[in-house]
Design a protein around this motif. Structure first.
Motif, PDB file in Angstrom:
ATOM      1  N   THR A  82       0.814  -1.216   0.000  1.00  0.00           N
ATOM      2  CA  THR A  82       0.000   0.000   0.000  1.00  0.00           C
ATOM      3  C   THR A  82       0.848   1.266   0.000  1.00  0.00           C
ATOM      4  O   THR A  82       0.326   2.350  -0.246  1.00  0.00           O
ATOM      5  CB  THR A  82      -0.960   0.039   1.207  1.00  0.00           C
ATOM      6  OG1 THR A  82      -0.209  -0.026   2.413  1.00  0.00           O
ATOM      7  CG2 THR A  82      -1.965  -1.102   1.144  1.00  0.00           C
ATOM      8  N   LYS A  83       2.151   1.137   0.254  1.00  0.00           N
ATOM      9  CA  LYS A  83       3.031   2.306   0.274  1.00  0.00           C
ATOM     10  C   LYS A  83       3.665   2.581  -1.087  1.00  0.00           C
ATOM     11  O   LYS A  83       4.443   3.520  -1.225  1.00  0.00           O
ATOM     12  CB  LYS A  83       4.122   2.107   1.331  1.00  0.00           C
ATOM     13  CG  LYS A  83       3.567   2.012   2.736  1.00  0.00           C
ATOM     14  CD  LYS A  83       4.647   1.736   3.749  1.00  0.00           C
ATOM     15  CE  LYS A  83       4.031   1.610   5.135  1.00  0.00           C
ATOM     16  NZ  LYS A  83       5.029   1.275   6.145  1.00  0.00           N
ATOM     17  N   THR A  84       3.335   1.775  -2.098  1.00  0.00           N
ATOM     18  CA  THR A  84       3.862   1.959  -3.450  1.00  0.00           C
ATOM     19  C   THR A  84       2.703   2.093  -4.437  1.00  0.00           C
ATOM     20  O   THR A  84       1.537   2.085  -4.053  1.00  0.00           O
ATOM     21  CB  THR A  84       4.746   0.761  -3.872  1.00  0.00           C
ATOM     22  OG1 THR A  84       3.894  -0.388  -4.069  1.00  0.00           O
ATOM     23  CG2 THR A  84       5.816   0.451  -2.841  1.00  0.00           C
ATOM     24  N   GLU A  85       3.028   2.138  -5.709  1.00  0.00           N
ATOM     25  CA  GLU A  85       1.991   2.195  -6.748  1.00  0.00           C
ATOM     26  C   GLU A  85       1.301   0.849  -6.938  1.00  0.00           C
ATOM     27  O   GLU A  85       0.226   0.777  -7.510  1.00  0.00           O
ATOM     28  CB  GLU A  85       2.603   2.645  -8.067  1.00  0.00           C
ATOM     29  CG  GLU A  85       3.028   4.096  -8.063  1.00  0.00           C
ATOM     30  CD  GLU A  85       3.628   4.527  -9.385  1.00  0.00           C
ATOM     31  OE1 GLU A  85       3.426   3.838 -10.413  1.00  0.00           O
ATOM     32  OE2 GLU A  85       4.300   5.562  -9.395  1.00  0.00           O
ATOM     33  N   ASN A  86       1.915  -0.234  -6.476  1.00  0.00           N
ATOM     34  CA  ASN A  86       1.358  -1.585  -6.628  1.00  0.00           C
ATOM     35  C   ASN A  86       0.424  -1.907  -5.470  1.00  0.00           C
ATOM     36  O   ASN A  86       0.770  -2.654  -4.562  1.00  0.00           O
ATOM     37  CB  ASN A  86       2.478  -2.633  -6.680  1.00  0.00           C
ATOM     38  CG  ASN A  86       3.352  -2.480  -7.881  1.00  0.00           C
ATOM     39  OD1 ASN A  86       2.893  -2.108  -8.945  1.00  0.00           O
ATOM     40  ND2 ASN A  86       4.633  -2.751  -7.711  1.00  0.00           N
ATOM     41  N   LYS A  87      -0.754  -1.346  -5.505  1.00  0.00           N
ATOM     42  CA  LYS A  87      -1.730  -1.553  -4.423  1.00  0.00           C
ATOM     43  C   LYS A  87      -2.317  -2.966  -4.504  1.00  0.00           C
ATOM     44  O   LYS A  87      -2.714  -3.417  -5.573  1.00  0.00           O
ATOM     45  CB  LYS A  87      -2.870  -0.538  -4.505  1.00  0.00           C
ATOM     46  CG  LYS A  87      -2.434   0.918  -4.542  1.00  0.00           C
ATOM     47  CD  LYS A  87      -1.869   1.372  -3.238  1.00  0.00           C
ATOM     48  CE  LYS A  87      -1.602   2.862  -3.268  1.00  0.00           C
ATOM     49  NZ  LYS A  87      -0.353   3.219  -2.650  1.00  0.00           N
ATOM     50  N   PRO A  88      -2.385  -3.668  -3.370  1.00  0.00           N
ATOM     51  CA  PRO A  88      -3.009  -4.992  -3.357  1.00  0.00           C
ATOM     52  C   PRO A  88      -4.496  -4.887  -3.702  1.00  0.00           C
ATOM     53  O   PRO A  88      -5.175  -3.967  -3.256  1.00  0.00           O
ATOM     54  CB  PRO A  88      -2.824  -5.472  -1.919  1.00  0.00           C
ATOM     55  CG  PRO A  88      -1.752  -4.605  -1.350  1.00  0.00           C
ATOM     56  CD  PRO A  88      -1.840  -3.304  -2.064  1.00  0.00           C
ATOM     57  N   ALA A  89      -4.980  -5.845  -4.477  1.00  0.00           N
ATOM     58  CA  ALA A  89      -6.396  -5.871  -4.842  1.00  0.00           C
ATOM     59  C   ALA A  89      -6.867  -7.310  -4.975  1.00  0.00           C
ATOM     60  O   ALA A  89      -6.096  -8.201  -5.346  1.00  0.00           O
ATOM     61  CB  ALA A  89      -6.634  -5.122  -6.147  1.00  0.00           C
ATOM     62  N   VAL A  90      -8.149  -7.510  -4.677  1.00  0.00           N
ATOM     63  CA  VAL A  90      -8.787  -8.815  -4.801  1.00  0.00           C
ATOM     64  C   VAL A  90     -10.070  -8.616  -5.600  1.00  0.00           C
ATOM     65  O   VAL A  90     -10.830  -7.676  -5.345  1.00  0.00           O
ATOM     66  CB  VAL A  90      -9.121  -9.410  -3.414  1.00  0.00           C
ATOM     67  CG1 VAL A  90      -9.892 -10.696  -3.551  1.00  0.00           C
ATOM     68  CG2 VAL A  90      -7.855  -9.615  -2.597  1.00  0.00           C
ATOM     69  N   THR A  91     -10.297  -9.521  -6.572  1.00  0.00           N
ATOM     70  CA  THR A  91     -11.495  -9.439  -7.409  1.00  0.00           C
ATOM     71  C   THR A  91     -12.229 -10.764  -7.380  1.00  0.00           C
ATOM     72  O   THR A  91     -11.622 -11.825  -7.520  1.00  0.00           O
ATOM     73  CB  THR A  91     -11.125  -9.107  -8.872  1.00  0.00           C
ATOM     74  OG1 THR A  91     -10.350  -7.914  -8.900  1.00  0.00           O
ATOM     75  CG2 THR A  91     -12.368  -8.927  -9.734  1.00  0.00           C
TER      76      THR A  91
END
Length: 181
Positions: A82-91
């Motif tokens: 969450t501290k970078t551009e690669n935010k964790p996501a779940v779909t």
């Protein structure tokens, strides 16, 4: 004279207590995230397409978010943070269009890691069958476990629901359950 007045007051109060109607018990205040029925995930469980931008498989895979057990958790993995551009996501993608009214995401409840992976902010996106975003809802975690609860004003037809985590304790994320009704 004072003693007599006090005695009368006390006697009157005691008589009133004995003859007054019982005080109704107050129902307990509902906790945040009052139980979501999770009807749509349960109904389509075998045909759901589950995707996470990353996970700590095999120990904490994305499947744990949809197993109906709050104490099993999914965790994000490198390069998601969450501290970078690669935010964790779940779909979660359903096998057909579904009408939803509520999305609940329970904060991680894994007893092995009670701290360090709590997600405090994120957003839910509702998607159509082409992957087009129909609406976005920014949310903040609430309660002791930082749960997220999106209650829609009306039923909304979607094909998929995505949760993107934007703020967490240490950058990595843990979540307990992803429920849709």
């Amino acid at each position: 004279m004072r003693r007599a007045v006090c005695g009368l007051l006390i006697g009157g109060l005691m008589a009133a207590v004995g003859t007054s109607a019982p005080v109704p018990k107050v129902a307990p205040k509902p906790e945040f995230g009052e139980k979501n029925t999770n009807a749509l995930v349960t109904k389509h469980r075998e045909k759901l397409e589950l995707k996470a931008t990353s996970d700590w498989a095999p120990n904490w895979p994305v499947d744990f978010l949809f197993d109906g057990k709050e104490e099993t958790s999914w965790y994000s993995n490198t390069p998601d943070d969450t501290k970078t551009e690669n935010k964790p996501a779940v779909t979660v993608t359903f096998p057909e269009d579904v009408k939803i009214k509520r999305v609940t995401l329970l904060g991680q409840r894994d007893p092995q890691y009670p701290m360090g992976y709590t997600v405090s902010e994120g957003f839910v996106e509702l998607l159509d069958d082409k992957g087009k975003v129909l609406s976005t809802h920014e949310l903040k975690g609430a309660g002791e476990k930082s749960d997220f609860d999106l209650k829609l004003d009306k039923f909304t037809t979607v094909r998929a629901v995505r949760f993107t985590m934007t703020k967490s304790e240490n950058g990595y994320c843990g979540m307990g359950e992803f429920m849709v009704e």
